[in-house]
Write a protein that holds these residues in place. Structure first.
Motif, short mmCIF file in Angstrom:
data_model
loop_
_atom_site.label_atom_id
_atom_site.label_comp_id
_atom_site.label_asym_id
_atom_site.label_seq_id
_atom_site.Cartn_x
_atom_site.Cartn_y
_atom_site.Cartn_z
N ALA A 169 -47.09 -13.14 -15.83
CA ALA A 169 -48.02 -11.99 -16.42
C ALA A 169 -47.65 -11.16 -16.62
O ALA A 169 -47.47 -9.34 -16.77
N GLN A 170 -47.08 -10.75 -14.73
CA GLN A 170 -46.51 -9.80 -13.76
C GLN A 170 -45.41 -8.98 -14.65
O GLN A 170 -44.91 -7.87 -14.97
N ILE A 171 -44.57 -10.85 -14.17
CA ILE A 171 -42.85 -9.64 -15.64
C ILE A 171 -43.54 -9.59 -16.53
O ILE A 171 -42.95 -8.71 -17.19
N GLU A 172 -44.14 -9.37 -17.59
CA GLU A 172 -44.74 -9.30 -18.87
C GLU A 172 -44.81 -7.84 -18.62
O GLU A 172 -44.28 -7.29 -19.90
N ASP A 173 -45.63 -7.72 -17.93
CA ASP A 173 -46.60 -6.10 -17.55
C ASP A 173 -45.18 -5.66 -17.28
O ASP A 173 -44.88 -4.28 -17.50
N GLN A 174 -44.28 -5.45 -15.96
CA GLN A 174 -42.48 -4.82 -16.50
C GLN A 174 -42.38 -4.66 -17.55
O GLN A 174 -41.74 -3.52 -18.16
N MET A 175 -41.84 -5.47 -18.39
CA MET A 175 -41.10 -5.50 -19.25
C MET A 175 -42.07 -4.58 -19.82
O MET A 175 -40.88 -3.65 -21.23
N HIS A 176 -42.64 -4.25 -20.57
CA HIS A 176 -43.47 -3.05 -21.80
C HIS A 176 -43.25 -2.14 -20.67
O HIS A 176 -43.27 -1.44 -21.49
N ARG A 177 -43.74 -1.90 -19.57
CA ARG A 177 -43.14 -0.77 -18.89
C ARG A 177 -41.96 -0.43 -18.79
O ARG A 177 -41.14 1.29 -19.25
N LEU A 178 -40.59 -1.42 -19.60
CA LEU A 178 -39.50 -0.90 -19.23
C LEU A 178 -38.61 -0.31 -21.19
O LEU A 178 -37.82 0.62 -21.01
N LEU A 179 -39.64 -0.29 -22.05
CA LEU A 179 -39.88 -0.14 -23.48
C LEU A 179 -40.24 1.03 -23.92
O LEU A 179 -40.11 0.86 -25.17
N GLY A 180 -40.95 2.22 -22.73
CA GLY A 180 -41.24 2.99 -23.21
C GLY A 180 -40.15 4.75 -22.69
O GLY A 180 -40.18 4.54 -21.80
N GLY A 181 -39.98 5.36 -23.31
CA GLY A 181 -39.43 6.81 -23.36
C GLY A 181 -38.73 6.53 -22.81
O GLY A 181 -38.00 5.66 -22.81
N ALA A 182 -38.92 7.00 -21.49
CA ALA A 182 -37.33 7.56 -20.50
C ALA A 182 -36.39 6.50 -19.84
O ALA A 182 -35.95 6.01 -19.93
N ARG A 183 -37.63 5.46 -19.84
CA ARG A 183 -37.42 4.30 -18.93
C ARG A 183 -36.63 3.88 -19.85
O ARG A 183 -35.68 2.35 -19.74
N LEU A 184 -36.77 3.43 -20.60
CA LEU A 184 -36.05 2.75 -22.38
C LEU A 184 -34.76 3.03 -22.00
O LEU A 184 -33.83 3.04 -22.40
N ARG A 185 -34.99 4.65 -22.19
CA ARG A 185 -33.23 5.80 -22.68
C ARG A 185 -32.21 4.84 -21.26
O ARG A 185 -31.67 5.07 -21.31
N GLY A 186 -32.97 5.18 -19.91
CA GLY A 186 -32.50 4.80 -19.38
C GLY A 186 -32.03 3.11 -19.02
O GLY A 186 -31.03 2.77 -18.04
N VAL A 187 -32.96 1.96 -19.27
CA VAL A 187 -32.44 0.66 -19.58
C VAL A 187 -31.01 0.57 -20.11
O VAL A 187 -30.13 0.29 -20.30
N LEU A 188 -30.84 1.49 -21.66
CA LEU A 188 -30.03 1.67 -22.48
C LEU A 188 -29.02 2.37 -21.73
O LEU A 188 -27.64 1.89 -21.83
N GLU A 189 -29.29 3.23 -21.47
CA GLU A 189 -28.10 3.40 -20.04
C GLU A 189 -27.28 2.23 -19.93
O GLU A 189 -26.40 2.73 -19.31
N ASP A 190 -28.11 1.51 -18.93
CA ASP A 190 -27.25 0.93 -17.77
C ASP A 190 -26.70 -0.62 -18.81
O ASP A 190 -25.54 -1.05 -18.33
N TYR A 191 -27.24 -1.00 -20.18
CA TYR A 191 -27.30 -2.00 -20.94
C TYR A 191 -25.69 -1.40 -21.66
O TYR A 191 -24.57 -2.14 -21.68
N TYR A 192 -25.54 0.05 -21.67
CA TYR A 192 -24.56 0.14 -22.32
C TYR A 192 -22.89 0.53 -20.55
O TYR A 192 -21.68 0.03 -21.35
N LEU A 193 -23.35 0.85 -19.91
CA LEU A 193 -22.55 0.97 -19.51
C LEU A 193 -21.96 -0.85 -18.09
O LEU A 193 -21.49 -0.68 -17.47
N GLY A 194 -23.51 -1.43 -18.24
CA GLY A 194 -23.17 -2.73 -17.92
C GLY A 194 -21.91 -4.14 -18.15
O GLY A 194 -22.09 -3.36 -19.00
N GLY A 195 -21.58 -5.01 -17.83
CA GLY A 195 -20.39 -5.32 -18.46
C GLY A 195 -21.23 -6.38 -19.65
O GLY A 195 -22.46 -6.21 -19.58
N GLY A 196 -20.17 -7.23 -20.24
CA GLY A 196 -21.09 -8.24 -21.65
C GLY A 196 -21.29 -9.18 -21.29
O GLY A 196 -21.87 -9.76 -19.59
N TRP A 197 -21.17 -10.86 -22.16
CA TRP A 197 -21.73 -11.33 -22.03
C TRP A 197 -20.54 -12.70 -22.36
O TRP A 197 -19.60 -12.39 -23.69
N THR A 198 -20.59 -13.99 -22.44
CA THR A 198 -19.84 -14.96 -22.61
C THR A 198 -20.08 -15.41 -24.34
O THR A 198 -21.03 -15.15 -24.28
#
Length: 293
Positions: A169-198
């Motif tokens: 439940a705590q981790i789900e709450d953290q996920m909710h927080r990451l999906l709004g406004g400036a936090r989501l933009r920060g997540v997408l910045e890291d996502y695009y700059l980060g490595g790929g997957w196999t």
């Protein structure tokens, strides 16, 4: 009957605020002049101050009427395989383009032929002639497309094995927080700059042939949403080897050129993917563990 000149306020709605203010000040300064001179000078001021807002003209010889052919190739290897080729040529009167699509070239699949409006080709040319987008601008636009509910539905949230306070439940709450406004933009910045997957290797290659200009080539090997960024010329494994364009309109225009059954179209159209969902799950756990240590 003498008419007073009214400031054409509606015309300023599409202008940046500082430019609109400058135009209004210029018009106000002309109120002491005769009506004929006032109208003339006002028009000159308006044209001068809005010139930089005019549409970006395409390079010479690369307008819609100059297009001879377009080819879009898409290959994918990973959890499955895909090999597609889509070719476009002007139709009669250039009101349409004839599209010939082969969705399975690896097994010599059937070729389907249909027509698309020329406007869709024009949208791609317009997007390519515009100034290149920055990553920051693309992130703003991609953030508007992401659907938090779909991310949460596909992301995995499980209790931490090292920090007991970080329950599911705590981790789900953290996920909710990451999906709004400036936090989501920060997540997408890291996502695009980060490595790929196999097990996920897409390649798109686009060639536009003109009658009186060199071919225009762009490509992408990006796993990320909308296959951003695009590179000029052949898509290379070295993402920094060619000029990059993070243009969302380029991705959208290519998507509209492709048939609904195309796997390339599905990739360009995706609003969330496994990489973004996995990153948000991981970041949520990291944030929770950091708060409870």
């Amino acid at each position: 009957m003498h008419r007073t000149m009214e400031t054409p306020r509606r015309r300023f709605g599409a202008l940046p605020r500082h430019r609109a203010i400058r135009i209004r000040l210029a018009l106000d300064a002309l109120t002491g002049l005769g009506s004929r001179w006032r109208r003339l000078l006002a028009m000159m001021a308006l044209l001068a101050l809005t010139a930089c807002n005019a549409p970006h003209p395409p390079p010479q010889g690369t307008a819609l009427q100059d297009v001879r052919a377009i080819e879009i190739r898409y290959t994918y290897s990973g959890w499955e395989r895909a090999e597609e080729v889509h070719r476009f040529r002007p139709g009669e009167g250039r009101r349409t383009f004839v599209r010939r699509s082969q969705l399975d070239t690896d097994h010599n699949g059937p070729v389907t032929t249909d027509s698309i409006p020329s406007q869709r080709v024009g949208e791609l040319l317009w997007a390519l002639s515009a100034p290149a987008w920055t990553r920051e601008r693309a992130v703003e636009e991609v953030a508007r497309r992401v659907r938090p509910r779909e991310v949460l539905r596909g992301a995995t949230a499980s209790a931490s094995t090292t920090v007991p306070a970080c329950t599911t439940a705590q981790i789900e709450d953290q996920m909710h927080r990451l999906l709004g406004g400036a936090r989501l933009r920060g997540v997408l910045e890291d996502y695009y700059l980060g490595g790929g997957w196999t097990d996920d290797s897409p390649v798109m290659h686009v060639v536009i042939e003109y009658g009186n200009a060199p071919p225009q080539v762009l490509g992408s090997r990006s796993q990320k949403l909308m296959m951003l960024p695009w590179t000029e010329g052949e898509a290379s494994a070295d993402s920094g080897a060619a000029p990059q364009n993070w243009s969302v309109p380029v991705s959208q225009a290519l998507r509209r050129l492709l048939p609904e059954a195309s796997k390339a179209a599905a990739r360009l159209d995706a609003r969330e993917d496994i990489g973004l969902k996995g990153y948000i799950s991981s970041q949520a756990r990291t944030n929770c563990e950091a708060q409870h240590r």
